[in-house]
Design an enzyme around this catalytic site. Structure first.
Site, mmCIF file in Angstrom:
data_model
loop_
_atom_site.group_PDB
_atom_site.id
_atom_site.type_symbol
_atom_site.label_atom_id
_atom_site.label_comp_id
_atom_site.label_asym_id
_atom_site.label_seq_id
_atom_site.Cartn_x
_atom_site.Cartn_y
_atom_site.Cartn_z
ATOM 1 N N THR A 280 42.736 38.959 42.502
ATOM 2 C CA THR A 280 42.514 39.493 43.851
ATOM 3 C C THR A 280 43.610 39.077 44.804
ATOM 4 O O THR A 280 43.911 39.790 45.771
ATOM 5 C CB THR A 280 41.139 39.013 44.353
ATOM 6 O OG1 THR A 280 40.158 39.544 43.475
ATOM 7 C CG2 THR A 280 40.848 39.473 45.761
ATOM 8 N N TYR B 116 37.878 46.836 45.860
ATOM 9 C CA TYR B 116 39.337 46.930 45.853
ATOM 10 C C TYR B 116 39.791 46.889 44.414
ATOM 11 O O TYR B 116 38.988 46.639 43.518
ATOM 12 C CB TYR B 116 39.971 45.758 46.638
ATOM 13 C CG TYR B 116 39.535 44.417 46.076
ATOM 14 C CD1 TYR B 116 38.397 43.783 46.554
ATOM 15 C CD2 TYR B 116 40.223 43.833 45.007
ATOM 16 C CE1 TYR B 116 37.958 42.592 45.991
ATOM 17 C CE2 TYR B 116 39.787 42.641 44.443
ATOM 18 C CZ TYR B 116 38.662 42.038 44.949
ATOM 19 O OH TYR B 116 38.224 40.870 44.382
ATOM 20 N N SER C 34 41.408 38.398 36.195
ATOM 21 C CA SER C 34 41.287 37.215 35.328
ATOM 22 C C SER C 34 40.113 37.292 34.360
ATOM 23 O O SER C 34 40.083 36.558 33.373
ATOM 24 C CB SER C 34 41.225 35.947 36.160
ATOM 25 O OG SER C 34 39.984 35.814 36.796
ATOM 26 N N THR D 189 40.202 34.746 40.477
ATOM 27 C CA THR D 189 39.312 33.587 40.638
ATOM 28 C C THR D 189 38.222 33.508 39.558
ATOM 29 O O THR D 189 37.649 32.446 39.356
ATOM 30 C CB THR D 189 38.634 33.603 42.017
ATOM 31 O OG1 THR D 189 37.987 34.858 42.193
ATOM 32 C CG2 THR D 189 39.648 33.382 43.120
ATOM 33 N N ASP D 190 37.964 34.629 38.874
ATOM 34 C CA ASP D 190 36.805 34.636 37.955
ATOM 35 C C ASP D 190 36.939 33.627 36.820
ATOM 36 O O ASP D 190 35.952 32.992 36.435
ATOM 37 C CB ASP D 190 36.591 36.046 37.385
ATOM 38 C CG ASP D 190 36.053 37.007 38.447
ATOM 39 O OD1 ASP D 190 35.711 36.546 39.548
ATOM 40 O OD2 ASP D 190 35.983 38.213 38.170
ATOM 41 N N LYS E 38 34.055 28.165 40.192
ATOM 42 C CA LYS E 38 33.693 29.206 41.160
ATOM 43 C C LYS E 38 32.179 29.210 41.269
ATOM 44 O O LYS E 38 31.487 29.333 40.260
ATOM 45 C CB LYS E 38 34.214 30.560 40.680
ATOM 46 C CG LYS E 38 33.967 31.687 41.667
ATOM 47 C CD LYS E 38 34.655 32.973 41.222
ATOM 48 C CE LYS E 38 34.463 34.056 42.259
ATOM 49 N NZ LYS E 38 35.216 35.289 41.901
ATOM 50 N N GLU F 258 16.642 15.088 25.090
ATOM 51 C CA GLU F 258 16.240 16.483 24.821
ATOM 52 C C GLU F 258 16.373 16.870 23.340
ATOM 53 O O GLU F 258 15.530 17.561 22.812
ATOM 54 C CB GLU F 258 17.024 17.493 25.678
ATOM 55 C CG GLU F 258 16.711 17.456 27.162
ATOM 56 C CD GLU F 258 15.348 18.051 27.493
ATOM 57 O OE1 GLU F 258 14.696 18.612 26.589
ATOM 58 O OE2 GLU F 258 14.929 17.936 28.664
#
Ligand SMILES: NC(=O)C[C@H](N)C(=O)O
Length: 331
Positions: free
Chosen positions: A15, A29, A62, A95-96, A168, A288
């Site tokens: 972006t 965009y 990305s 950014t992804d 992110k 766990e």
């Protein structure tokens, strides 16, 4: 007057190189449109902090990054870092998956020179676009001596984050990049303010080196949820995965019906790595699930997508689950 530091900007798309139809388009965009020369020419303020040169490595969003992109980018960063006439390196990135690339470089590039990965949440054509300031901050951090030796950094929203820790966390707002351990510092008007240092091994302290890595093994992720089934686990096993990250519920818990399928994978030699789908905290060994008994590994505080990166890098050096667990504690 001393010459300004030389910072190389490696552009990969995202972006920060995006363009929308109108200034009101903050979220609609096309990513990866603006070439690096145009990005740099649009920011004449950069010349006051560094001598900047640009290189277009890729021009992609990305989310489409592959292991081949990681390797090619890592090799280029490593080669540049060895050049005497290069003082710092900036990578512009969508950014992804920015946090995955930043962590990968943090693990495999053996340099103390500053490496900064940067992106933006809005394209440059949008009102209140964040890319220009983020890029200015990235170049000024990469140009500063005090940013060296801290591992790969991420500058977004005035903060300097550790590439290892940051993720992110929201897909609209500009304050998208957070770490549960907090930023390392802030960058304001071209000056760095530091508050903490990374505790985990990175770059010059790493046992991994991109110069020795020709390929990355297949590592995939299965997600834990209510009514969990074993279809994905079995399919990855058949596909020949070398490690499977289980993005478990809570403290990396695994549904009772999924346990035998994961044990079967481990018996075939596939590494099983327990991480968690919850954003923060860390997975405890033998809580766990009996990891010692099953010979599973826990991902410590790494989110599933970061655990995938570390597992791939680690498996280039070892197939031993104890070694793998040591690496997950140390990096
Ligand atoms: N903000 C962004 O950069 C998102 C974009 N999809 C990318 O990662 O390339």
């Amino acid at each position: 007057q001393a010459a300004k530091p030389h910072v190389v900007v490696l552009a990969t798309g995202g972006t920060i190189a995006g363009a929308g139809a109108s200034a009101a388009n903050s979220a609609t965009y096309a990513a990866a449109k603006v070439p690096v020369d145009k990005l740099l020419a649009g920011l004449p303020e950069l010349s006051s902090v560094a001598k900047v040169s640009g290189e277009q490595v890729f021009q992609i969003a990305s989310e489409s990054f592959t292991n081949e992109h990681l390797l090619k980018l890592g090799q280029r960063v490593s080669a540049l870092a060895k050049q005497e006439d290069v003082d710092g390196i900036v990578i512009t990135h969508g950014t992804d998956t920015l946090e995955e690339t930043a962590y990968f470089l943090n693990l495999v590039v053996r340099t103390a020179k500053p490496i900064v990965v940067v992106g933006s949440m809005r394209p440059g054509t949008a009102l209140s676009a964040d890319g220009a300031l983020n890029l200015y901050d990235a170049v000024s951090v990469a140009a500063s001596k005090d940013a060296g030796g801290k591992g790969v950094l991420v500058t977004m929203n005035d903060e300097i984050q550790s590439g290892r820790d940051v993720s992110k966390t929201i897909n609209i707002k500009t304050e998208a990049f957070k770490s549960q351990w907090g930023p390392l510092g802030m960058v304001v008007e071209g000056r760095n303010y530091w508050f903490r240092a990374p505790a985990k091994r990175h770059t010059t302290g790493s046992e991994f080196n991109i110069d020795d890595i020709q390929a990355l093994p297949a590592v995939d992720i299965v997600y834990g949820y209510g009514n969990m089934n074993t279809t994905g686990i079995e399919a990855y096993g058949k596909a020949g995965v070398k490690a499977l990250i289980h993005a478990g519920t809570g403290n990396g818990s695994v549904a009772a019906q999924a346990v035998p399928a994961l044990q079967a994978l481990r018996a075939q030699g596939v590494q099983v790595i327990r991480s968690a789908r919850v954003p923060d905290g860390f997975v405890l060994r033998n809580a766990e699930q009996p990891d010692d008994k099953y010979d599973w590994v826990v991902a410590h505080d790494l989110r599933p997508q970061k655990a995938r990166i570390l597992a791939m890098v680690a498996l280039t050096r070892t197939q031993d689950s104890k070694e793998l667990q040591r690496i997950f504690w140390e990096y």
